[in-house]
Motif scaffolding. Sequence first.
Motif, PDB file in Angstrom:
ATOM      1  N   TYR A 100      18.914  34.620  73.907  1.00 41.14           N
ATOM      2  CA  TYR A 100      18.514  33.688  72.856  1.00 41.14           C
ATOM      3  C   TYR A 100      19.012  32.279  73.186  1.00 41.14           C
ATOM      4  O   TYR A 100      18.282  31.301  73.071  1.00 41.14           O
ATOM      5  CB  TYR A 100      19.053  34.154  71.507  1.00 41.14           C
ATOM      6  CG  TYR A 100      18.677  33.238  70.376  1.00 41.14           C
ATOM      7  CD1 TYR A 100      17.349  33.117  69.981  1.00 41.14           C
ATOM      8  CD2 TYR A 100      19.632  32.478  69.713  1.00 41.14           C
ATOM      9  CE1 TYR A 100      16.985  32.266  68.962  1.00 41.14           C
ATOM     10  CE2 TYR A 100      19.270  31.624  68.690  1.00 41.14           C
ATOM     11  CZ  TYR A 100      17.948  31.525  68.304  1.00 41.14           C
ATOM     12  OH  TYR A 100      17.594  30.674  67.292  1.00 41.14           O
ATOM     13  N   THR A 101      20.272  32.189  73.620  1.00 34.76           N
ATOM     14  CA  THR A 101      20.810  30.891  74.008  1.00 34.76           C
ATOM     15  C   THR A 101      19.970  30.290  75.130  1.00 34.76           C
ATOM     16  O   THR A 101      19.678  29.095  75.140  1.00 34.76           O
ATOM     17  CB  THR A 101      22.267  31.035  74.486  1.00 34.76           C
ATOM     18  OG1 THR A 101      22.956  31.882  73.576  1.00 34.76           O
ATOM     19  CG2 THR A 101      22.943  29.705  74.562  1.00 34.76           C
ATOM     20  N   ARG A 102      19.606  31.144  76.070  1.00 33.76           N
ATOM     21  CA  ARG A 102      18.796  30.638  77.172  1.00 33.76           C
ATOM     22  C   ARG A 102      17.459  30.093  76.696  1.00 33.76           C
ATOM     23  O   ARG A 102      17.016  29.040  77.162  1.00 33.76           O
ATOM     24  CB  ARG A 102      18.537  31.759  78.184  1.00 33.76           C
ATOM     25  CG  ARG A 102      19.788  32.131  78.929  1.00 33.76           C
ATOM     26  CD  ARG A 102      19.442  33.061  80.039  1.00 33.76           C
ATOM     27  NE  ARG A 102      20.674  33.544  80.616  1.00 33.76           N
ATOM     28  CZ  ARG A 102      20.736  34.206  81.741  1.00 33.76           C
ATOM     29  NH1 ARG A 102      19.617  34.497  82.388  1.00 33.76           N
ATOM     30  NH2 ARG A 102      21.888  34.603  82.208  1.00 33.76           N
ATOM     31  N   ALA A 103      16.842  30.827  75.781  1.00 36.59           N
ATOM     32  CA  ALA A 103      15.552  30.364  75.264  1.00 36.59           C
ATOM     33  C   ALA A 103      15.725  29.039  74.536  1.00 36.59           C
ATOM     34  O   ALA A 103      14.919  28.121  74.696  1.00 36.59           O
ATOM     35  CB  ALA A 103      14.957  31.410  74.324  1.00 36.59           C
ATOM     36  N   VAL A 156      26.600  29.817  68.847  1.00 37.57           N
ATOM     37  CA  VAL A 156      25.169  29.943  68.601  1.00 37.57           C
ATOM     38  C   VAL A 156      24.939  31.054  67.587  1.00 37.57           C
ATOM     39  O   VAL A 156      25.409  32.174  67.760  1.00 37.57           O
ATOM     40  CB  VAL A 156      24.410  30.248  69.914  1.00 37.57           C
ATOM     41  CG1 VAL A 156      22.914  30.388  69.638  1.00 37.57           C
ATOM     42  CG2 VAL A 156      24.666  29.166  70.937  1.00 37.57           C
ATOM     43  N   LEU A 157      24.232  30.731  66.519  1.00 35.21           N
ATOM     44  CA  LEU A 157      23.966  31.718  65.468  1.00 35.21           C
ATOM     45  C   LEU A 157      22.521  32.184  65.546  1.00 35.21           C
ATOM     46  O   LEU A 157      21.612  31.399  65.800  1.00 35.21           O
ATOM     47  CB  LEU A 157      24.180  31.094  64.082  1.00 35.21           C
ATOM     48  CG  LEU A 157      25.600  30.829  63.612  1.00 35.21           C
ATOM     49  CD1 LEU A 157      25.552  30.263  62.197  1.00 35.21           C
ATOM     50  CD2 LEU A 157      26.420  32.106  63.624  1.00 35.21           C
ATOM     51  N   TYR A 158      22.330  33.464  65.282  1.00 33.65           N
ATOM     52  CA  TYR A 158      20.979  33.993  65.197  1.00 33.65           C
ATOM     53  C   TYR A 158      20.939  34.948  64.015  1.00 33.65           C
ATOM     54  O   TYR A 158      21.672  35.942  63.997  1.00 33.65           O
ATOM     55  CB  TYR A 158      20.609  34.691  66.507  1.00 33.65           C
ATOM     56  CG  TYR A 158      19.253  35.360  66.469  1.00 33.65           C
ATOM     57  CD1 TYR A 158      18.088  34.595  66.561  1.00 33.65           C
ATOM     58  CD2 TYR A 158      19.129  36.736  66.350  1.00 33.65           C
ATOM     59  CE1 TYR A 158      16.850  35.186  66.526  1.00 33.65           C
ATOM     60  CE2 TYR A 158      17.884  37.343  66.303  1.00 33.65           C
ATOM     61  CZ  TYR A 158      16.748  36.563  66.387  1.00 33.65           C
ATOM     62  OH  TYR A 158      15.518  37.151  66.342  1.00 33.65           O
ATOM     63  N   LEU A 159      20.139  34.644  63.011  1.00 34.20           N
ATOM     64  CA  LEU A 159      20.031  35.462  61.810  1.00 34.20           C
ATOM     65  C   LEU A 159      21.394  35.837  61.230  1.00 34.20           C
ATOM     66  O   LEU A 159      21.660  36.988  60.919  1.00 34.20           O
ATOM     67  CB  LEU A 159      19.228  36.726  62.094  1.00 34.20           C
ATOM     68  CG  LEU A 159      17.750  36.507  62.457  1.00 34.20           C
ATOM     69  CD1 LEU A 159      17.069  37.845  62.667  1.00 34.20           C
ATOM     70  CD2 LEU A 159      17.035  35.721  61.377  1.00 34.20           C
ATOM     71  N   VAL A 170      25.740  34.947  68.362  1.00 35.56           N
ATOM     72  CA  VAL A 170      25.289  35.595  69.599  1.00 35.56           C
ATOM     73  C   VAL A 170      26.052  35.093  70.800  1.00 35.56           C
ATOM     74  O   VAL A 170      26.146  35.772  71.815  1.00 35.56           O
ATOM     75  CB  VAL A 170      23.764  35.433  69.839  1.00 35.56           C
ATOM     76  CG1 VAL A 170      22.966  36.146  68.772  1.00 35.56           C
ATOM     77  CG2 VAL A 170      23.370  33.987  69.941  1.00 35.56           C
ATOM     78  N   GLU A 171      26.585  33.873  70.707  1.00 33.41           N
ATOM     79  CA  GLU A 171      27.374  33.369  71.827  1.00 33.41           C
ATOM     80  C   GLU A 171      28.346  32.322  71.320  1.00 33.41           C
ATOM     81  O   GLU A 171      28.000  31.510  70.463  1.00 33.41           O
ATOM     82  CB  GLU A 171      26.444  32.776  72.904  1.00 33.41           C
ATOM     83  CG  GLU A 171      27.115  32.583  74.249  1.00 33.41           C
ATOM     84  CD  GLU A 171      26.123  32.556  75.418  1.00 33.41           C
ATOM     85  OE1 GLU A 171      24.927  32.790  75.163  1.00 33.41           O
ATOM     86  OE2 GLU A 171      26.552  32.313  76.552  1.00 33.41           O
ATOM     87  N   LEU A 172      29.557  32.352  71.832  1.00 36.84           N
ATOM     88  CA  LEU A 172      30.577  31.377  71.439  1.00 36.84           C
ATOM     89  C   LEU A 172      31.362  31.044  72.687  1.00 36.84           C
ATOM     90  O   LEU A 172      31.976  31.917  73.301  1.00 36.84           O
ATOM     91  CB  LEU A 172      31.496  31.975  70.365  1.00 36.84           C
ATOM     92  CG  LEU A 172      32.764  31.180  69.997  1.00 36.84           C
ATOM     93  CD1 LEU A 172      32.438  29.808  69.461  1.00 36.84           C
ATOM     94  CD2 LEU A 172      33.594  31.941  68.975  1.00 36.84           C
ATOM     95  N   ALA A 173      31.320  29.768  73.106  1.00 40.70           N
ATOM     96  CA  ALA A 173      31.980  29.426  74.355  1.00 40.70           C
ATOM     97  C   ALA A 173      32.287  27.952  74.393  1.00 40.70           C
ATOM     98  O   ALA A 173      31.785  27.175  73.573  1.00 40.70           O
ATOM     99  CB  ALA A 173      31.072  29.780  75.532  1.00 40.70           C
ATOM    100  N   GLY A 174      33.096  27.534  75.375  1.00 43.21           N
ATOM    101  CA  GLY A 174      33.350  26.120  75.591  1.00 43.21           C
ATOM    102  C   GLY A 174      32.055  25.450  75.998  1.00 43.21           C
ATOM    103  O   GLY A 174      31.153  26.077  76.563  1.00 43.21           O
ATOM    104  N   GLY A 175      31.934  24.152  75.698  1.00 43.52           N
ATOM    105  CA  GLY A 175      30.705  23.423  75.962  1.00 43.52           C
ATOM    106  C   GLY A 175      30.227  23.588  77.396  1.00 43.52           C
ATOM    107  O   GLY A 175      29.097  23.987  77.658  1.00 43.52           O
TER     108      GLY A 175
END
Lengths: 305, 314, 594
Positions: C524-527, C501-504, C508-513
């Motif tokens: 941010y991922t949660r939102a 997940v990219l933000y600007l 911000v988060e990198l994980a298995g599906g």
Amino acid sequence: MIGSAAKTEALERAVKGRSLGMDAWVRLKRNRAAMAAITVLTLMTLMAIFAPFLSPFRYDAINYDLVTCAPSWWPGPSSCIAPGHIFGTDAVGRDLFVRVLYGARMSLAVGLVATLVSLVIGVIYGAVAGYVGGRTDALMMRAVDILYSLPFIFFVIILMVLFERNLILLFVAVGAVEWLTMARIVRGQTLSIKQKEFVEAARAAGVSGFGIVRRHIIPNAVGPVVVYVTLTVPAVILTESFLSFLGLGVQEPLTSWGTLISEGAAQMETATWTLVFPALFMAATLFCFNFIGDGLRDALDPRDR
Amino acid sequence: MLGYAFRRLLGAIPTLFIIVTLTFFMMRLAPGGPFDSERRLPPEVEANVMAAYNLDKPLVAQYGDYLVKLAQGDLGPSFKNKDFTVAQLIGAGLPVSLTLGLAAMTLALLVGSLLGTWAALRQNRWQDYSVMTVAMVGVTIPSFVTAPILTLIFGVYGIRLFGIEFTLPVSGWGGGALPNLVLPVITLSLLQIAVVARLTRGSMVEVLRSNYVRTARAKGVPEHRIVLRHALRAASLPLVSYAGPATAGILTGSLIVEQIFGLPGIGRYFVMAALDRDYTMVMGVIIVYATLVIVLNFVADMLYAILDPRVRLT
Amino acid sequence: MSKLLEITDLDIRFDTPDGEVYAVKNISLAIGAGECLGVVGESGSGKSQLFLGAFGLLAANGSATGSVRFRGEEILGASAKRLNAIRGGAVTMIFQDPLTALTPHMTVGRQITEALVTHRKVGRAEAIARATEMLDYVRIPEAARRMKQYPHELSGGMRQRVMIAIATITGPDLIIADEPTTALDVTVQAQILEILRTLKEEKQTALALVSHDMGVIAGMADQVQVMRRGEIVESGPVDEIFYTPQADYTRMLLAAVPRLDRAGDLPPTSSETLLQVNDLTVTFPIKGALFQKPRELRAVDGVSFDLKKGETLGIVGESGSGKSTLARAVLKLLPAGLAGEGGRIVWMGRDLGEAGKAELRQLRSDFQIVFQDPLASLDPRMPVGQSIAEPLQALEPHLSREKVRARVRAMMDRVDLDPAWINRYPHELSGGQNQRVGIARAMILSPRMVVCDEAVSALDVSIQAEIVALIGELQKETGLSLLFISHDLAVVRRLCHRVMVLYLGRVVELAGGESLYRKPRHPYTRALLSAVLTPDPKAERARTRTLLTGDTPSPLDPKAQLRFLKSKLADESYRPRLVEEAPGHFVAEHDAIS
């Protein structure tokens, strides 16, 4: 799923796609005004080319017995009648019809050659600036901006005055005025095409820079350039006529529409035909070019106008 | 904005410099000289004349002298009209040319944009077709044809208005009297009216199709207010961009019109000066015209930024 | 009970050079007071023209026949004056794409007050006061200042709020919202829908919601009409349409919607690393004003990841997250000289930064790209067969023409395009077919990796599902690796082994599906996840959302990166670090979620 090679070949021909160019041509053919303009212009060009065979008179044959005589069918006032001269005669008794055709030769030639000059300079300059981009582009376009603020018509006048009235110089001078806009158009096109995704796709596919220019940028820039060319020709013909009016055009006994019109305008009260015929021919030609230009633009960009 | 204006001003200096240089050397490298046509002068007299006008120095030195004087605002003496300086001659002719050009441009913009808007609002109806056909004719007829025709109609045969028959003057400036202006201004503006009408129609049609005009319609705004408030400003942007080329067109036209109507503007001086090799006069006129074009382009750019808030001048 | 709006037997036709075209055929519908009617359909279904036609807003070549009654009054063919009295007063509209739908040279304030002054007798001062109030109501911060701004100075979300303010200020009975959230980021879409929902509840305004998105309709509508090619396929209460759809088309539409809760079945990956990206940074110079130093926009800011053979990595982010720049940087497609690049990209052990021009060109046969807009990514003057052949001709010039043609035909067949179309032009094909051409072009060199840059975003859902399936199949067959870039978390879910997940411009988060979707850790991922809509009316109505407040800050703002780490605001240059919170699950530092 794929049958024999022959069968697929036949199929491919059957579903041969219609390119944008063909679509545009079909639309242009439906545009009656543009098609009529093309016909008239073709006729005019043929008449100009075969001028010597269309009249028994030579364009420079002076006849002091028939000075400023109207054609025999002329309805208006005139001092004398020149039988056989269908457009009448000019101030030294030359046949106006053949002179109008010789004027057509000159005006069309100036229009086409000068446009060609502007096309060559403009396309090369604009394409290089647009494709190279960056600082080169900024510098090249700054130069164009500076030239734009030159009162160019004055330069043409100076050139024509100072270097005797030289035909080639006339072509070059007028062409040199018109190439600026062409360069801007081509550069704008190149820039916008360069940013299109299909160019990026071609780069991703490993196509070389030259290949991109040849295969993608030039074919896509052709449309607006063609439209501009058809609109430049009449502008050049007008410019030439201005110069002729100022006495800076071609030299006697050669003539151009501009020269004929300015001669005619001087005696329009007594010999209206000397103005009417060349003016009609020139107006019709400019009309045709403008119609074709408009028609091409609509055909290439088919939105409801 | 102020910073932008300042930088544009600075940018004009090299432009003018290039123009001056180009003209200077083009004139001088051409065959002929200012005193060729006159009766042959004795060598020592000619040398004196040449010295008086600094024409005996090397070309580069003359160029340097000219630049120095120019920087001080001195355009030098006219070679032909020996009793006047170039500045005096231009000072006399410029008001004529300016009045002519500005009046024609104003007329063209007013009439042209009105006609264009009208055609756009009646798109593809007879009103549209007739305006556009007339405009097309206007583009194709040079001013030296319209001028004699207008002269014949209004100046020679005369017109009848409110029972009074009168003719318009066809020649001369008359101190800038209104009747003297009518024919030259109309002649000069006809072509521009046609161009402006075509431009306005095109952009107006485009704008009337835009999403924000649809929004305004959805708001229930009456049609005339949509045109005035939402469409006209955006539709006039191409006109503003056209201002540069238009001035060039007016300049070309004014050369002709001044000649035909015998007006003492600087356009007429120019052609005569070029024919006479009146170096300083030609330079002077070109500098004045170039400055005009630069100023008008600048005004157009500023106007564009005022009309379109999205444009930032940096 | 008389309905608010009743449309009966409405036909809408357009006169085109190719003859008359029907956009809407024989449609009848009704909207009651305070009710929300959802009109759903794919592109070309005529759903937008329906309401434009009903209220006399068609383009000049369009015409409408039938009957449209508003509060019992026939308005189809009514005078312009009468229509103007209704439009903008009792019936208002919100359009898609608020940038072009607002007049560029008028301030926001004037555009709002114009609606009010046209329809209600109010003075200038009162109009301004009420417009400011309205901006506040649609949650635009600093309303008084915004009144004086121009549309281009606002963000997309704010512009759409201005549109809503214009549509609400006259206190209408009916608002027609035509794709009101389509061009917006998901988190902004959630905010806008929230405002529309409040409007409906607080002011009892009826709403006609036109959308292609089943999720949007599910959460908002009471009644639903499904449209296809100008006709109504099915209509009824929202729950019936979504839970017991009768028409095949509705069922197909529902099935095609990508869902967060359904992972696709993914091919196994190998342990061999294809691509390694280390601390990649891309900056663009931003011209400053006079005498100001040009600033730098960090589009991609220190991104690292690797990609295994046969693996699909999803890259998710909203507009301005730098995801497309990242894709182009990885493929070395950024125009030289325009962007500054830092970091290392290693392709199968070779540092691409050290590769020369010629070598890079040869390497391109190994990594290809599929673009977002299928039509824009094909040369309009080239037959599709030539477009597909282009990579072959460029990188394997020794091939004979016959061989090239044969390969192109086989490839077209593989992506389910009729090989007989080899000489067709892109404008003769549909969006889905053109995207198949794009995929064929990317696959013809049998690359090891393909970057899909929003490759399905521009397509209708039904087509989207087909293309996603096609990409999945191709991967299984060839063991290809994919970088799958999208703004849509649900689409990514079906195809990706891992998700970033990219933000600007920063990860911000990198994980298995599984790990990311089941247990998102960054706010941010949660939102983002919370903003994804599902075609499930009950769930949508019941769900409480994690709404992000405010707009995405400007990437030029040095504090922007610390939006989720406010505790470190003292040091503006601080950048959140990635922390491995669970095995293989990396999360950027953030403040505790309250």
